[in-house]
Design a protein around this motif. Structure first.
Motif, PDB file in Angstrom:
ATOM      1  N   THR A 236       0.777  -1.274  -0.136  1.00  0.00           N
ATOM      2  CA  THR A 236       0.067   0.159   0.013  1.00  0.00           C
ATOM      3  C   THR A 236       1.121   1.330   0.164  1.00  0.00           C
ATOM      4  O   THR A 236       0.783   2.190  -0.760  1.00  0.00           O
ATOM      5  CB  THR A 236      -1.016  -0.109   1.222  1.00  0.00           C
ATOM      6  OG1 THR A 236      -1.910  -1.022   1.113  1.00  0.00           O
ATOM      7  CG2 THR A 236      -1.693   1.462   1.347  1.00  0.00           C
ATOM      8  N   LEU A 237       2.033   1.307   0.855  1.00  0.00           N
ATOM      9  CA  LEU A 237       2.656   2.456   0.853  1.00  0.00           C
ATOM     10  C   LEU A 237       3.708   2.597  -0.461  1.00  0.00           C
ATOM     11  O   LEU A 237       3.725   3.753  -0.786  1.00  0.00           O
ATOM     12  CB  LEU A 237       3.595   2.548   2.182  1.00  0.00           C
ATOM     13  CG  LEU A 237       2.995   2.429   3.561  1.00  0.00           C
ATOM     14  CD1 LEU A 237       3.927   2.379   4.508  1.00  0.00           C
ATOM     15  CD2 LEU A 237       2.372   3.786   3.686  1.00  0.00           C
ATOM     16  N   ASN A 238       3.997   1.598  -0.908  1.00  0.00           N
ATOM     17  CA  ASN A 238       4.608   1.730  -2.193  1.00  0.00           C
ATOM     18  C   ASN A 238       4.000   2.188  -3.298  1.00  0.00           C
ATOM     19  O   ASN A 238       4.368   2.568  -4.464  1.00  0.00           O
ATOM     20  CB  ASN A 238       5.375   0.456  -2.778  1.00  0.00           C
ATOM     21  CG  ASN A 238       6.656   0.137  -1.638  1.00  0.00           C
ATOM     22  OD1 ASN A 238       7.182   0.916  -1.255  1.00  0.00           O
ATOM     23  ND2 ASN A 238       6.985  -1.252  -1.634  1.00  0.00           N
ATOM     24  N   LYS A 239       2.609   2.062  -3.443  1.00  0.00           N
ATOM     25  CA  LYS A 239       1.585   2.606  -4.304  1.00  0.00           C
ATOM     26  C   LYS A 239       1.794   4.229  -4.545  1.00  0.00           C
ATOM     27  O   LYS A 239       1.349   4.965  -5.702  1.00  0.00           O
ATOM     28  CB  LYS A 239       0.307   2.237  -4.070  1.00  0.00           C
ATOM     29  CG  LYS A 239      -0.293   0.874  -4.385  1.00  0.00           C
ATOM     30  CD  LYS A 239      -1.746   0.624  -3.823  1.00  0.00           C
ATOM     31  CE  LYS A 239      -2.009  -0.788  -3.575  1.00  0.00           C
ATOM     32  NZ  LYS A 239      -3.315  -0.823  -3.125  1.00  0.00           N
ATOM     33  N   GLY A 240       2.200   4.768  -3.467  1.00  0.00           N
ATOM     34  CA  GLY A 240       2.375   6.448  -3.553  1.00  0.00           C
ATOM     35  C   GLY A 240       0.980   7.080  -3.222  1.00  0.00           C
ATOM     36  O   GLY A 240       0.922   8.343  -3.750  1.00  0.00           O
ATOM     37  N   HIS A 241       0.013   6.418  -2.967  1.00  0.00           N
ATOM     38  CA  HIS A 241      -1.434   7.064  -2.849  1.00  0.00           C
ATOM     39  C   HIS A 241      -1.840   7.504  -1.389  1.00  0.00           C
ATOM     40  O   HIS A 241      -2.891   8.043  -1.177  1.00  0.00           O
ATOM     41  CB  HIS A 241      -2.318   6.265  -3.477  1.00  0.00           C
ATOM     42  CG  HIS A 241      -2.403   5.777  -4.822  1.00  0.00           C
ATOM     43  ND1 HIS A 241      -1.945   6.882  -5.698  1.00  0.00           N
ATOM     44  CD2 HIS A 241      -2.307   4.874  -5.536  1.00  0.00           C
ATOM     45  CE1 HIS A 241      -2.138   6.455  -7.071  1.00  0.00           C
ATOM     46  NE2 HIS A 241      -2.345   5.111  -6.891  1.00  0.00           N
ATOM     47  N   PHE A 242      -0.878   7.197  -0.465  1.00  0.00           N
ATOM     48  CA  PHE A 242      -1.263   7.280   0.968  1.00  0.00           C
ATOM     49  C   PHE A 242      -1.354   8.796   1.151  1.00  0.00           C
ATOM     50  O   PHE A 242      -0.547   9.654   1.106  1.00  0.00           O
ATOM     51  CB  PHE A 242      -0.251   6.670   1.958  1.00  0.00           C
ATOM     52  CG  PHE A 242      -0.493   6.792   3.200  1.00  0.00           C
ATOM     53  CD1 PHE A 242      -1.663   6.373   4.085  1.00  0.00           C
ATOM     54  CD2 PHE A 242       0.770   7.016   4.227  1.00  0.00           C
ATOM     55  CE1 PHE A 242      -1.771   6.578   5.045  1.00  0.00           C
ATOM     56  CE2 PHE A 242       0.405   7.240   5.650  1.00  0.00           C
ATOM     57  CZ  PHE A 242      -0.699   6.901   6.024  1.00  0.00           C
TER      58      PHE A 242
END
Length: 371
Positions: A236-242
């Motif tokens: 989730t964090l690696n998606k860059g949408h947080f």
């Protein structure tokens, strides 16, 4: 801490702003090229890091305009939305307010930690707002003067330093979780060549989750759960949408329940119930609670991991005696067994902190108090 009220979520304002910037013709012609780029910033699943330069251009153009003429932010936004009027007594129509609100919303979005995929978006709306921009402009700005005062507001909720702390916390959180993943892989490994590492890793898992006497087979089941969960957090964090923000509608609330959430460190919606990856940072996040277990940067990162475990893995604040926060005691035992520990967010967070080497012996012992 998790919050389960389904109204006034960040995603509702995100969706409203996304809808407004899609109406390119509603904006002044010289702004339309930038607005098209702003539309690309707002993807279906969240903000797009590759398009972030458009936000910096927006912040510049609001005060200088395409003609390079310096002016106040309210004038820049209203000119862009084709709604500027010289006087303060008239009104501004609803559609123009919506367009202006979308630009105000985007003007206060910041991308922190741009290295690799370790990105977090921080929304820092000025303190004059006590609701999301589109709602507040519609309900609290009946005159042109009121609209202008809100659009001109620049006293943001988070300081520049606090935004950096939030970015650092997210970056440290992913580092902790990566170390957890390595440890959990070792805990599941087999073969004589890895026996030493396997034993140490399983001992660490038992420290934070397993009551005395739990069988290896039962432990393996919960190791698998933890492994999936921490991998999902990393992904989730690696998606860059947080996104991190405060829950703007809580500002100045008189509702008792809402005041309790306002006074918390942070909260989120469990199991991605919001439809976006959002954690709400509240008034006690940066407060150094003397009764807490860890402090400063380590505590801010601990909170982020705690909330991510709610958001992504569906953990709870398990009520066993009291809500099981570390200050109360989260040491596993027969009365607080692995079936509770593995569902409890603070066990996940302190396990990650321990794997990340962030705990002193005193902090670890305090958190592992048996109660």
């Amino acid at each position: 801490m998790e919050y389960d009220r389904l109204v006034k979520k960040f995603i509702t304002e995100y969706t409203a702003a996304r809808s407004s910037v899609a109406k390119i013709g509603s904006f002044e012609k010289s702004w339309q090229s930038l607005v098209m780029r702003l539309e690309k910033v707002m993807g279906a699943n969240g903000f797009e890091a590759a398009e972030e330069p458009a936000l910096n251009e927006l912040r510049g153009n609001i005060t200088k305009g395409p003609s390079q003429t310096r002016h106040s932010e309210d004038k820049g936004i209203l000119q862009a939305a084709k709604g500027w009027v010289d006087g303060d007594t008239g009104s501004i129509d609803t559609e123009t307010k919506k367009c202006a609100a979308s630009l105000k919303f985007l003007r206060h979005i910041y991308l922190q930690n741009k290295a690799g995929n370790r990105r977090v978006w921080v929304f820092s709306l000025p303190v004059e707002f006590t609701d999301w921009p589109s709602r507040f402009l519609e309900t609290h700005a009946s005159t042109a003067g009121a609209v202008k005062r809100l659009l001109a507001a620049k006293d943001e909720h988070f300081t520049d330093q606090q935004r950096r702390y939030l970015g650092n916390s997210t970056q440290q959180a992913i580092a902790w979780c990566q170390k957890v993943s390595i440890l959990l892989a070792n805990a599941s490994a087999s073969g004589s060549s890895v026996q030493g590492e396997r034993t140490k890793a399983r001992d660490m898992v038992r420290r934070w989750f397993a009551e005395s006497g739990l069988s290896d087979a039962a432990l393996d089941t919960h190791i698998a759960t933890l492994s999936r969960g921490f991998k999902d957090i990393i992904a989730t964090l690696n998606k860059g949408h947080f996104v991190v923000t405060d829950w703007v509608p809580f500002r100045g609330t008189t509702d008792v329940d809402e005041a309790g959430f306002l006074a918390s460190e942070a909260f989120t919606f469990r199991n991605k119930h919001e439809g976006m990856d959002v954690v709400y940072i509240e008034s006690n996040f940066f407060t150094d609670d003397p009764g807490g277990v860890v402090h400063g940067q380590a505590n801010w990162t601990r909170i982020i991991v705690h909330e991510l475990s709610h958001l992504i893995c569906g953990t709870l604040d398990v009520k066993n005696g009291q809500d099981r926060y570390a200050w109360y005691g989260i040491g596993p035992h027969a009365g607080y067994p692995i079936t509770d520990c593995v569902r409890n967010a603070d066990n996940w967070a302190f396990f990650a902190a321990d794997c990340g080497g962030a705990l002193t012996d005193a902090e670890r012992n305090k958190a592992l108090r048996v109660i």
